[in-house]
Structure formats: C-alpha cells, structure tokens
Write a protein that holds these residues in place. Structure first.
Motif, mmCIF file in Angstrom:
data_model
loop_
_atom_site.group_PDB
_atom_site.id
_atom_site.type_symbol
_atom_site.label_atom_id
_atom_site.label_comp_id
_atom_site.label_asym_id
_atom_site.label_seq_id
_atom_site.Cartn_x
_atom_site.Cartn_y
_atom_site.Cartn_z
ATOM 1 N N GLY A 284 12.618 -8.998 -20.196
ATOM 2 C CA GLY A 284 13.181 -9.450 -21.379
ATOM 3 C C GLY A 284 14.567 -9.994 -21.133
ATOM 4 O O GLY A 284 15.037 -10.654 -22.530
ATOM 5 N N ARG A 285 15.303 -9.325 -20.561
ATOM 6 C CA ARG A 285 16.807 -9.915 -20.339
ATOM 7 C C ARG A 285 17.101 -10.803 -19.375
ATOM 8 O O ARG A 285 17.515 -11.514 -19.988
ATOM 9 N N ASP A 286 16.916 -10.724 -18.776
ATOM 10 C CA ASP A 286 16.921 -11.741 -17.908
ATOM 11 C C ASP A 286 16.756 -11.114 -16.435
ATOM 12 O O ASP A 286 16.142 -10.646 -16.003
ATOM 13 N N GLN A 287 16.092 -12.323 -14.631
ATOM 14 C CA GLN A 287 15.496 -12.132 -13.610
ATOM 15 C C GLN A 287 16.459 -11.821 -13.208
ATOM 16 O O GLN A 287 16.024 -10.774 -12.075
ATOM 17 N N GLY A 288 17.456 -11.791 -13.787
ATOM 18 C CA GLY A 288 18.816 -11.324 -11.949
ATOM 19 C C GLY A 288 19.144 -10.033 -12.037
ATOM 20 O O GLY A 288 18.538 -9.392 -11.312
ATOM 21 N N HIS A 289 18.495 -9.325 -13.231
ATOM 22 C CA HIS A 289 19.289 -7.680 -13.354
ATOM 23 C C HIS A 289 17.463 -7.038 -13.257
ATOM 24 O O HIS A 289 17.971 -5.556 -12.608
ATOM 25 N N THR A 290 16.822 -7.814 -12.900
ATOM 26 C CA THR A 290 15.022 -7.879 -13.385
ATOM 27 C C THR A 290 14.645 -7.258 -12.156
ATOM 28 O O THR A 290 14.235 -6.272 -11.261
ATOM 29 N N VAL A 291 15.135 -8.553 -10.898
ATOM 30 C CA VAL A 291 15.406 -8.937 -9.356
ATOM 31 C C VAL A 291 16.283 -7.110 -8.743
ATOM 32 O O VAL A 291 15.528 -6.471 -8.137
ATOM 33 N N MET A 292 17.438 -7.703 -9.415
ATOM 34 C CA MET A 292 18.337 -6.001 -9.410
ATOM 35 C C MET A 292 17.833 -5.117 -9.257
ATOM 36 O O MET A 292 18.145 -3.634 -8.492
ATOM 37 N N GLY A 293 16.977 -5.049 -10.548
ATOM 38 C CA GLY A 293 16.555 -3.131 -10.550
ATOM 39 C C GLY A 293 15.612 -2.971 -9.351
ATOM 40 O O GLY A 293 15.400 -1.718 -8.839
ATOM 41 N N ILE A 294 14.709 -3.827 -9.087
ATOM 42 C CA ILE A 294 13.721 -3.827 -8.052
ATOM 43 C C ILE A 294 14.299 -3.109 -7.130
ATOM 44 O O ILE A 294 13.816 -2.286 -6.126
ATOM 45 N N GLY A 295 15.148 -4.021 -6.202
ATOM 46 C CA GLY A 295 16.147 -3.551 -5.247
ATOM 47 C C GLY A 295 16.693 -2.665 -4.923
ATOM 48 O O GLY A 295 16.276 -1.932 -4.443
ATOM 49 N N LEU A 296 17.072 -1.818 -6.598
ATOM 50 C CA LEU A 296 17.590 -0.318 -7.191
ATOM 51 C C LEU A 296 16.628 0.610 -6.736
ATOM 52 O O LEU A 296 16.444 1.703 -6.151
ATOM 53 N N MET A 297 15.522 0.432 -6.871
ATOM 54 C CA MET A 297 14.215 1.511 -7.073
ATOM 55 C C MET A 297 14.176 1.113 -6.267
ATOM 56 O O MET A 297 13.589 2.381 -5.117
ATOM 57 N N GLY A 298 13.536 0.418 -4.970
ATOM 58 C CA GLY A 298 13.516 0.032 -3.486
ATOM 59 C C GLY A 298 14.662 1.063 -2.759
ATOM 60 O O GLY A 298 14.302 1.493 -1.967
ATOM 61 N N THR A 299 15.427 0.990 -2.658
ATOM 62 C CA THR A 299 16.585 1.647 -2.523
ATOM 63 C C THR A 299 16.041 2.993 -2.518
ATOM 64 O O THR A 299 16.330 4.075 -1.323
ATOM 65 N N ILE A 300 16.290 3.719 -3.696
ATOM 66 C CA ILE A 300 15.682 4.895 -4.127
ATOM 67 C C ILE A 300 14.682 5.500 -3.058
ATOM 68 O O ILE A 300 14.236 6.416 -2.358
ATOM 69 N N CYS A 301 13.718 4.704 -3.355
ATOM 70 C CA CYS A 301 12.142 4.886 -2.600
ATOM 71 C C CYS A 301 11.799 5.167 -1.156
ATOM 72 O O CYS A 301 11.869 6.229 -0.392
ATOM 73 N N GLU A 302 12.783 4.207 -0.716
ATOM 74 C CA GLU A 302 13.261 4.562 0.458
ATOM 75 C C GLU A 302 13.976 5.245 1.641
ATOM 76 O O GLU A 302 13.765 6.015 2.421
ATOM 77 N N MET A 303 14.980 5.765 0.177
ATOM 78 C CA MET A 303 15.931 6.958 1.325
ATOM 79 C C MET A 303 15.497 8.020 0.969
ATOM 80 O O MET A 303 15.153 8.243 1.697
ATOM 81 N N ALA A 304 14.064 7.944 -0.308
ATOM 82 C CA ALA A 304 13.484 9.803 -0.575
ATOM 83 C C ALA A 304 12.165 8.988 0.892
ATOM 84 O O ALA A 304 12.597 10.459 1.097
#
Length: 423
Positions: A284-304
C-alpha cells in the motif's frame, strides 16, 4: 511517516515506545500480531528455534549469495557461450563498475541522511568490488581480483563510523550485507586482509544493525517499513557468515521467524489470499519499496540456503506466495488487497492503507531470477507470475544499471548470470 532520529531518548522511554498497541491479548501458539492485523498460520516459534540450534555448527565458504558450484556453473556456461548466461555476463562486463583498475575513495566517516551525506562513495565502491570479484571468478582474470582486493583493503584500513539521521540504519543494513558478500568472494585471495575486514564489519556495521533490530531507533515497533528490518537482518546474517560467527547467523534466522518488527516473515507478509497469493507489507506504500523487499528477503533466504537452512520454504512457502502477488501486480494484473493498519512514530499513531499503491508499478529491479530459479527449478513449484516477470526482465543487470541514485544500488544484481540454473 515520521522517521526522526530518537537516539537521545532514554532506554526506558524507547522501550515503552516500542510496545505494540495490542496489550493483554492472549496470542495462540505460533501466531504473531500487530495493531489491526490478525495473522494466518505462521511458523511455530519453538520448532523454529529448535531447528536453528540443530543445524551444523561449521559455516560453509564461500557461503553467501554464491557457492563454489555456482561460480563453476557461471564460468562453464559463459565459456561455452550458452544463453542466457552469456547475456547475463555481457550485462556485467558492460557495467563501468566492473572495470579493472577502479580507484576506491575510502572515508573515515560515512554519513547517510542529514548534513554532510557522502554515502554514494561507499556504495559505488562496494559495487565495484563485488562486480570485479564476480568477473574474476567467472573469467579467471586476476586484474579484477586485484581491483576487488584493493577496494576492500582500502575501506577496512580507513572506515571508522557509519552515521547520519535514521537513514544510517539503511546504510548499516544495505551496505553491510553487500560489503560482506564482496569480501566472501575474495576470501583467501593473495593480499586480501580478511581479518581486518572482518573486524571492520563487526565493529562498524554490526552494532548499528543489532541496535536497530532490538530498538527500532526508539520508535513504535510498527513504525518502520519491512525493508528497514530486512536489510539489517541480511547484514547480520552476512557478517555472521563472513566472520564465522554462528551466533550472528542464528540471530538473523531467529528474527526471520520470530522478530517483532516488520521484517520477520509473518509481518512482512501479513495476509494470505486465495490463488496462492500473499500480500506484502509495503504494497500500500509503493511498488519500488515492495520490490526492494522481495529482493532483500530473497537475499536472506539465499544466504541461509547456502548454509543449509531453509527459509524459502518457511510457513508453507509464504514468501513464494508474496513473490507471486508482487510479480502479478507489477506485471499489470489486479490482485486482492486487505486494509493494512499500523502504529507510526513514537506513540504508535494509528495509520491505515485501504488500497494497493500503483506508484512505481512495473519498474525493473534485479530481484526475480533468484526467487524464480529457487522455487521453480530447485523445488519444482508452479510460479506463473514470478516466471513471467523474470523472463520479461532478463538479463538482469546490477548496481549502476537502474538509475544514478541509491535505490539503483540496493541490489547487487546480475541474477541471470548468477542464479539461473536451467535455460
């Protein structure tokens, strides 16, 4: 939303301000809550903690975003001229940051936010180090390895502090995880001072990350968007791996499952919808930060994942459902939206979003290849929306390819080269 720096407030007041608006509510086992939100089935915290304790003590190297097998695959595919790896490689070699001979500009004090901001010097050097390290691993050209080494050594020999207004916590998180990833690639290379770099990460970056995740800058626990937690979680995990510090790695894993802030899985993905979709916290904020969040969680999941810990599959693939939701909306299709409510500022002022935001809809960011190839190829899940957006945005570039401002450097990128498992 109020992002004021509240570092001057007393520890007692800071602790009080972090309390959620819901008080005295009995929560069922494995259920998390924020003001106005009831969470569907989430992970069982007891089982999660037991699982974290049971994992192997030794940390694997290289073991962040890329493994030795990943580097071997990239080199083999590029040498053979196989698509799409060839096109991914060409995106990397065309980027000015990947040129051998990049001259670093290290600072004693990095400032992000407020007077004296100078942080672009840091993120541009980080991306130059990462891109040169990646080029070395794929091509074998030691001129790139020397460049990456020299950038990392220059910074570890000079940097003493990361500061600024509240945005300093974005710097500690984003640049912390990225710096650690570049250093992990260079581990063992002749002349790279790993010990000094490890000390810098533990001394300069980790305390800020840890402080934010525990205190949220003295604000209401729901005040900060998911990406603030996520970048600091990513940095804590990356520093743990780089420094062979199991406790820090486990801290990040535990926060992913059980953290009170918006970066933990149940809070970053608050609502499940029909059709294999799940709403992202910043939708509900904006899609730039939403997609950024997908990238950051994906980074965490991949490192784990590289360390043998499965966060991708947590809570019945909750993150995959969020990726499908965000990918579908950013590909032009409608998605359901449930009203999102939270408390903001120091006193948890009630706020709400009643519709999904179209701001920034459809923009390209290099976050999709990683999640696509994990869920679709490693695990065999149907991912129609992730697959479509990944293919549309391939080949992925990296820092410097997505605009001149800091947002264009939030991801290390080059996912087509690095994460594609099958053509």
């Amino acid at each position: 939303m109020n992002r004021r720096d509240n570092a001057h407030r007393s520890p007692h007041d800071a602790a009080l301000s972090r309390r959620r608006l819901l008080k005295g509510t009995a929560l069922g086992a494995g259920v998390l809550a924020v003001p106005g939100i009831t969470y569907a089935a989430t992970v069982d915290s007891g089982a999660t903690k037991a699982g974290a304790k049971a994992k192997a003590a030794a940390l694997a190297h290289p073991g962040m975003l890329h493994s030795a097998d990943d580097f071997a695959r990239m080199a083999e595919k590029v040498k053979a001229g196989t698509e799409p790896w060839k096109s991914g490689w060409e995106r990397l070699t065309a980027n000015a940051h990947s040129a051998a001979g990049w001259t670093p500009r290290p600072l004693e004090t990095v400032v992000r936010g407020g007077a004296g901001s100078n942080y672009p010097q840091l993120y541009k050097d980080i991306h130059a180090a990462y891109q040169n390290a990646l080029r070395w691993k794929v091509s074998g050209d030691t001129a790139h390895a020397d460049t990456a080494r020299d950038i990392l050594n220059a910074w570890s020999g000079k940097l003493k502090e990361v500061t600024g207004n509240a945005d300093r916590f974005l710097a500690s998180g984003i640049y912390g995880y990225q710096f650690a990833n570049a250093a992990e690639i260079m581990r063992g290379y002749d002349g790279f001072d790993l010990g000094r770099f490890q000390d810098m990460m533990a001394r300069v970056f980790y305390p800020l990350c840890d402080h934010f995740l525990k205190n949220h800058n003295g604000a209401c626990i729901t005040n900060y968007w998911a990406n603030w937690d996520l970048c600091n979680m990513a940095a804590v995990m990356a520093i743990g791996i780089l420094n062979d510090d199991q406790a820090k790695f486990d801290q990040a894993v535990d926060y992913f499952h059980n953290g009170e802030g918006n970066g933990s899985l149940a809070h970053a993905v608050p609502f499940l919808h029909d059709g294999g979709l799940a709403q992202w916290q910043e939708s509900g904020r904006d899609q730039g930060h939403t997609v950024m969040g997908i990238g950051l969680m994906g980074t965490i999941c991949e490192m784990a994942h590289k360390q043998g810990t499965d966060l991708y599959g947590a809570d019945d693939n909750r993150f995959m459902k969020a990726c499908e939701y965000v990918a579908k909306y950013n590909s032009g299709s409608d998605v359901p939206f449930r009203t999102y409510e939270w408390g903001s500022g120091q006193n948890c002022k009630p706020m709400q979003q009643t519709v999904i935001s179209a701001a920034g809809r459809g923009q390209a960011r290099p976050v999709w290849e990683r999640v696509y190839h994990h869920y679709h190829y490693r695990k065999g899940h149907a991912t129609p929306n992730i697959s479509a957006i990944a293919r549309k945005q391939s080949p992925e570039g990296g820092g410097g390819d997505f605009g001149p401002n800091s947002g264009g450097y939030d991801e290390l990128g080059f996912g087509t080269l690095a994460y594609v498992l099958e053509a």
